[in-house]
Design a protein around this motif. Sequence first.
Motif, PDB file in Angstrom:
ATOM      1  N   VAL A  88       0.904  -1.152  -0.019  1.00 61.65           N
ATOM      2  CA  VAL A  88      -0.086   0.052   0.128  1.00 61.65           C
ATOM      3  C   VAL A  88       0.759   1.360   0.031  1.00 61.65           C
ATOM      4  CG1 VAL A  88      -1.740   1.406   1.236  1.00 61.65           C
ATOM      5  CG2 VAL A  88      -1.693  -1.294   1.228  1.00 61.65           C
ATOM      6  N   ARG A  89       0.728   2.276  -0.913  1.00 59.13           N
ATOM      7  CA  ARG A  89       1.327   3.500  -1.141  1.00 59.13           C
ATOM      8  C   ARG A  89       0.903   4.414  -0.006  1.00 59.13           C
ATOM      9  NH1 ARG A  89       4.456   6.437  -5.206  1.00 59.13           N
ATOM     10  NH2 ARG A  89       3.233   8.466  -4.454  1.00 59.13           N
ATOM     11  N   CYS A  90       1.409   4.199   1.178  1.00 56.75           N
ATOM     12  CA  CYS A  90       1.161   5.022   2.270  1.00 56.75           C
ATOM     13  C   CYS A  90       2.094   5.257   3.368  1.00 56.75           C
ATOM     14  CB  CYS A  90      -0.273   4.471   3.208  1.00 56.75           C
ATOM     15  SG  CYS A  90      -0.393   4.982   4.534  1.00 56.75           S
ATOM     16  N   THR A  91       2.785   6.347   3.391  1.00 54.90           N
ATOM     17  CA  THR A  91       3.931   6.462   3.886  1.00 54.90           C
ATOM     18  C   THR A  91       3.856   7.729   4.990  1.00 54.90           C
ATOM     19  OG1 THR A  91       4.961   7.700   2.223  1.00 54.90           O
ATOM     20  CG2 THR A  91       5.790   5.546   2.289  1.00 54.90           C
ATOM     21  N   PRO A  92       3.622   7.293   6.301  1.00 48.40           N
ATOM     22  CA  PRO A  92       3.473   8.093   7.198  1.00 48.40           C
ATOM     23  C   PRO A  92       4.784   8.844   7.542  1.00 48.40           C
ATOM     24  CG  PRO A  92       2.416   6.008   7.970  1.00 48.40           C
ATOM     25  CD  PRO A  92       3.313   5.852   6.718  1.00 48.40           C
ATOM     26  N   ASP A  93       4.670   9.990   7.970  1.00 50.65           N
ATOM     27  CA  ASP A  93       5.970  10.840   8.188  1.00 50.65           C
ATOM     28  C   ASP A  93       6.870  10.184   9.474  1.00 50.65           C
ATOM     29  OD1 ASP A  93       5.621  12.823   6.057  1.00 50.65           O
ATOM     30  OD2 ASP A  93       3.795  13.546   7.520  1.00 50.65           O
ATOM     31  N   ILE A  94       6.099   9.966  10.488  1.00 47.05           N
ATOM     32  CA  ILE A  94       6.818   9.386  11.637  1.00 47.05           C
ATOM     33  C   ILE A  94       5.874   8.064  11.971  1.00 47.05           C
ATOM     34  CG2 ILE A  94       7.338   9.849  14.134  1.00 47.05           C
ATOM     35  CD1 ILE A  94       7.501  12.841  13.400  1.00 47.05           C
ATOM     36  N   VAL A  95       6.855   6.935  12.116  1.00 46.08           N
ATOM     37  CA  VAL A  95       6.301   5.582  12.550  1.00 46.08           C
ATOM     38  C   VAL A  95       6.771   5.080  13.746  1.00 46.08           C
ATOM     39  CG1 VAL A  95       5.657   3.411  11.795  1.00 46.08           C
ATOM     40  CG2 VAL A  95       5.904   5.325  10.024  1.00 46.08           C
ATOM     41  N   PHE A  96       6.084   4.792  14.577  1.00 47.88           N
ATOM     42  CA  PHE A  96       6.718   4.102  15.807  1.00 47.88           C
ATOM     43  C   PHE A  96       6.196   2.633  15.445  1.00 47.88           C
ATOM     44  CE2 PHE A  96       6.025   8.279  17.335  1.00 47.88           C
ATOM     45  CZ  PHE A  96       7.084   8.393  17.863  1.00 47.88           C
ATOM     46  N   THR A  97       7.187   1.679  15.087  1.00 47.61           N
ATOM     47  CA  THR A  97       6.775   0.223  14.505  1.00 47.61           C
ATOM     48  C   THR A  97       6.395  -0.634  15.941  1.00 47.61           C
ATOM     49  OG1 THR A  97       9.132  -0.213  14.865  1.00 47.61           O
ATOM     50  CG2 THR A  97       8.238   0.445  12.559  1.00 47.61           C
ATOM     51  N   ARG A  98       6.923  -0.676  16.964  1.00 46.11           N
ATOM     52  CA  ARG A  98       6.633  -1.359  18.006  1.00 46.11           C
ATOM     53  C   ARG A  98       5.300  -1.133  18.480  1.00 46.11           C
ATOM     54  NH1 ARG A  98       7.574  -1.756  23.576  1.00 46.11           N
ATOM     55  NH2 ARG A  98       8.666   0.202  23.166  1.00 46.11           N
ATOM     56  N   ALA A  99       4.903   0.129  18.629  1.00 46.12           N
ATOM     57  CA  ALA A  99       3.724   0.587  19.324  1.00 46.12           C
ATOM     58  C   ALA A  99       2.674   0.762  18.294  1.00 46.12           C
ATOM     59  CB  ALA A  99       3.836   1.943  19.972  1.00 46.12           C
ATOM     60  N   ARG A 100       3.057   0.460  16.877  1.00 42.84           N
ATOM     61  CA  ARG A 100       2.091   0.727  15.735  1.00 42.84           C
ATOM     62  C   ARG A 100       1.282   1.831  15.845  1.00 42.84           C
ATOM     63  NH1 ARG A 100       1.860  -4.514  13.432  1.00 42.84           N
ATOM     64  NH2 ARG A 100      -0.133  -4.420  12.535  1.00 42.84           N
ATOM     65  N   VAL A 101       2.049   3.051  15.896  1.00 44.08           N
ATOM     66  CA  VAL A 101       1.554   4.260  15.884  1.00 44.08           C
ATOM     67  C   VAL A 101       2.193   4.958  14.802  1.00 44.08           C
ATOM     68  CG1 VAL A 101       1.253   6.634  17.135  1.00 44.08           C
ATOM     69  CG2 VAL A 101       1.201   4.342  18.221  1.00 44.08           C
ATOM     70  N   ALA A 102       1.358   5.439  13.632  1.00 39.13           N
ATOM     71  CA  ALA A 102       1.550   6.110  12.498  1.00 39.13           C
ATOM     72  C   ALA A 102       1.415   7.598  12.722  1.00 39.13           C
ATOM     73  CB  ALA A 102       0.868   5.623  11.379  1.00 39.13           C
ATOM     74  N   ILE A 103       2.305   8.392  12.381  1.00 39.02           N
ATOM     75  CA  ILE A 103       2.020   9.848  12.237  1.00 39.02           C
ATOM     76  C   ILE A 103       2.251  10.587  10.837  1.00 39.02           C
ATOM     77  CG2 ILE A 103       3.002  12.211  13.644  1.00 39.02           C
ATOM     78  CD1 ILE A 103       2.122   9.995  15.674  1.00 39.02           C
ATOM     79  N   PHE A 104       1.016  11.527  10.732  1.00 41.24           N
ATOM     80  CA  PHE A 104       1.196  12.321   9.626  1.00 41.24           C
ATOM     81  C   PHE A 104       1.454  13.697   9.874  1.00 41.24           C
ATOM     82  CE2 PHE A 104      -0.883   8.317   8.073  1.00 41.24           C
ATOM     83  CZ  PHE A 104      -0.439   8.109   6.945  1.00 41.24           C
ATOM     84  N   VAL A 105       2.242  14.362   9.155  1.00 40.53           N
ATOM     85  CA  VAL A 105       2.207  15.959   9.402  1.00 40.53           C
ATOM     86  C   VAL A 105       1.680  16.554   8.183  1.00 40.53           C
ATOM     87  CG1 VAL A 105       3.657  17.878  10.079  1.00 40.53           C
ATOM     88  CG2 VAL A 105       4.326  15.824  11.047  1.00 40.53           C
ATOM     89  N   ASP A 106       0.434  17.050   8.351  1.00 40.71           N
ATOM     90  CA  ASP A 106      -0.238  17.402   7.283  1.00 40.71           C
ATOM     91  C   ASP A 106      -0.156  18.942   7.145  1.00 40.71           C
ATOM     92  OD1 ASP A 106      -1.422  14.704   6.890  1.00 40.71           O
ATOM     93  OD2 ASP A 106      -3.254  15.343   7.618  1.00 40.71           O
ATOM     94  N   GLY A 107       0.123  19.291   5.845  1.00 43.43           N
ATOM     95  CA  GLY A 107       0.222  20.651   5.384  1.00 43.43           C
ATOM     96  C   GLY A 107      -1.212  21.291   5.296  1.00 43.43           C
ATOM     97  N   CYS A 108      -1.359  22.525   5.842  1.00 37.72           N
ATOM     98  CA  CYS A 108      -2.520  23.235   5.686  1.00 37.72           C
ATOM     99  C   CYS A 108      -3.111  23.440   4.513  1.00 37.72           C
ATOM    100  CB  CYS A 108      -2.482  24.492   6.411  1.00 37.72           C
ATOM    101  SG  CYS A 108      -2.001  24.358   8.161  1.00 37.72           S
TER     102      CYS A 108
END
Length: 128
Positions: free
Chosen positions: A36-56
Amino acid sequence: MIANTGRDSGPEMALRRELHRRGRRFRKHYRPLAGVRCTPDIVFTRARVAIFVDGCFWHSCPDHATMPRSNAAWWEAKLKGNVERDRRNDADLEASGWKVLRVWEHEDSVAAADRIERQLGATEATAG
Ligand SMILES: [Zn+2]
């Protein structure tokens, strides 16, 4: 010219610096979902938390969204498509057991890091 949509925007770097300062370790632009072409900006692999920083602009922030006057119809479709893709990515990630946090580029990096750490804490507490 409209602000570039590329990687490593100022707000994203500020947030990464803040997380590093707090001793948090994460992956950048990691693809959590195979195929899947989906690349969050920051990824915590163990906790499985994906962060996106979205431009306004690109993600139509409710406070700062603007619509260019020339090619308005094209831009409207383009920006609407971005938001739809965001929601699809969120749904795909959540369906695979990921937590998704979205940070607006206008958010203070310290407040955003607090929000992320709360999520990480909640995840670690339940990971048992
Ligand atoms: Zn904004």
